[in-house]
Motif scaffolding. Sequence first.
Motif, PDB file in Angstrom:
ATOM      1  N   GLY A  71       4.393   1.001   4.034  1.00 34.51           N
ATOM      2  CA  GLY A  71       2.992   1.541   4.369  1.00 34.51           C
ATOM      3  C   GLY A  71       1.883   1.671   2.687  1.00 34.51           C
ATOM      4  O   GLY A  71       1.370   0.244   3.442  1.00 34.51           O
ATOM      5  N   GLN A  72       1.822   1.929   2.479  1.00 37.65           N
ATOM      6  CA  GLN A  72       0.201   1.813   1.158  1.00 37.65           C
ATOM      7  C   GLN A  72       0.857   1.221   0.387  1.00 37.65           C
ATOM      8  O   GLN A  72       0.494   1.148  -0.639  1.00 37.65           O
ATOM      9  CB  GLN A  72      -0.785   3.381   1.145  1.00 37.65           C
ATOM     10  N   LEU A  73       2.217   0.854  -0.026  1.00 37.94           N
ATOM     11  CA  LEU A  73       2.555   0.628  -0.742  1.00 37.94           C
ATOM     12  C   LEU A  73       2.144  -0.548  -1.480  1.00 37.94           C
ATOM     13  O   LEU A  73       1.837  -1.094  -2.888  1.00 37.94           O
ATOM     14  CB  LEU A  73       4.183   1.129  -1.146  1.00 37.94           C
ATOM     15  N   PHE A  74       2.298  -1.864  -0.722  1.00 44.53           N
ATOM     16  CA  PHE A  74       1.667  -2.833  -0.705  1.00 44.53           C
ATOM     17  C   PHE A  74       0.334  -3.924  -0.643  1.00 44.53           C
ATOM     18  O   PHE A  74       0.552  -3.001   1.139  1.00 44.53           O
ATOM     19  CB  PHE A  74       3.289  -3.979  -0.894  1.00 44.53           C
ATOM     20  N   ASP A 185      -4.158   2.361   4.389  1.00 43.79           N
ATOM     21  CA  ASP A 185      -4.730   3.149   4.230  1.00 43.79           C
ATOM     22  C   ASP A 185      -4.414   4.897   4.491  1.00 43.79           C
ATOM     23  O   ASP A 185      -4.546   5.470   4.167  1.00 43.79           O
ATOM     24  CB  ASP A 185      -7.081   3.316   4.101  1.00 43.79           C
ATOM     25  N   VAL A 186      -3.527   4.452   5.123  1.00 42.55           N
ATOM     26  CA  VAL A 186      -2.383   6.013   5.462  1.00 42.55           C
ATOM     27  C   VAL A 186      -1.164   5.451   5.570  1.00 42.55           C
ATOM     28  O   VAL A 186      -0.685   4.189   5.129  1.00 42.55           O
ATOM     29  CB  VAL A 186      -2.672   6.118   6.983  1.00 42.55           C
ATOM     30  N   VAL A 204      -5.989   3.002  12.709  1.00 39.77           N
ATOM     31  CA  VAL A 204      -5.140   2.780  11.582  1.00 39.77           C
ATOM     32  C   VAL A 204      -6.117   1.390  10.465  1.00 39.77           C
ATOM     33  O   VAL A 204      -6.388   0.344  10.863  1.00 39.77           O
ATOM     34  CB  VAL A 204      -3.920   0.875  12.255  1.00 39.77           C
ATOM     35  N   PRO A 205      -6.352   3.246  10.155  1.00 42.58           N
ATOM     36  CA  PRO A 205      -7.276   1.886   9.265  1.00 42.58           C
ATOM     37  C   PRO A 205      -6.804   1.329   7.406  1.00 42.58           C
ATOM     38  O   PRO A 205      -6.242   1.371   7.143  1.00 42.58           O
ATOM     39  CB  PRO A 205      -7.692   3.398   7.883  1.00 42.58           C
ATOM     40  N   ILE A 206      -7.740   0.316   7.762  1.00 44.17           N
ATOM     41  CA  ILE A 206      -7.247  -1.027   6.466  1.00 44.17           C
ATOM     42  C   ILE A 206      -8.821  -0.240   5.413  1.00 44.17           C
ATOM     43  O   ILE A 206      -9.326  -0.659   5.679  1.00 44.17           O
ATOM     44  CB  ILE A 206      -7.597  -2.589   6.783  1.00 44.17           C
TER      45      ILE A 206
END
Length: 211
Positions: A71-74, A185-186, A204-206
């Motif tokens: 997910g947002q971790l890396f 971003d999610v 799928v936001p980046i």
Amino acid sequence: MSFHEVRFPAALSFGSVGGPERRTEVVTLANGFEERNTPWRDSRRRYDAGVGLRSLDDVEALIAFFEARQGQLFGFRWKDWGDFKSSLPSKDVTAFDQIIGYGTPERQDVFPLIKDYASGDQCYARPIRKPVAGTVRIALEQVELQERIDFEIDTATGEISFAEPPAEGVTIRAGFEFDVPVRFDVDRIQTSVASFRAGEVPNVPIVEVRV
């Protein structure tokens, strides 16, 4: 910061939408005039990776990449097809595209890559942190140098290290391709086979990250 030096599949980012954003604080005074300020020195990019999906195989590749990044971790690398090299989009990269600095009296031997965005008398120097390996070209004045002989490039930071520090006043030029450091971003992606076949793609936001 947790970052994976791996690029989001370029075939999936092709066709995505996005670009730079700024943060501006606007205060309207009693007389109607405005005061404007920004807490950001550098802009930040945002994209939607869902727009580039064209098949269910693409969805599978997206989910695999998402799970591998947890997910947002890396964070990871992203190719912005509208802005990914030091030259104009219609031109090839050369060693003379950008001026990244000048030789100093202290014989500085490490210089960061930058890309200038100029309009009129104003210019913004964007730090380039994630150059693409094998694409970086460097020149001193009008003489192109050789990588691994005259200089080394750290593709994780965008810093150029010279074997011999440039002489004082010498113009240092560079050309390169580069990626944008980003993260999801999610922490959740929702997909539906029925919706996808009907032409609906997931959002799928980046978002760009500071590195």
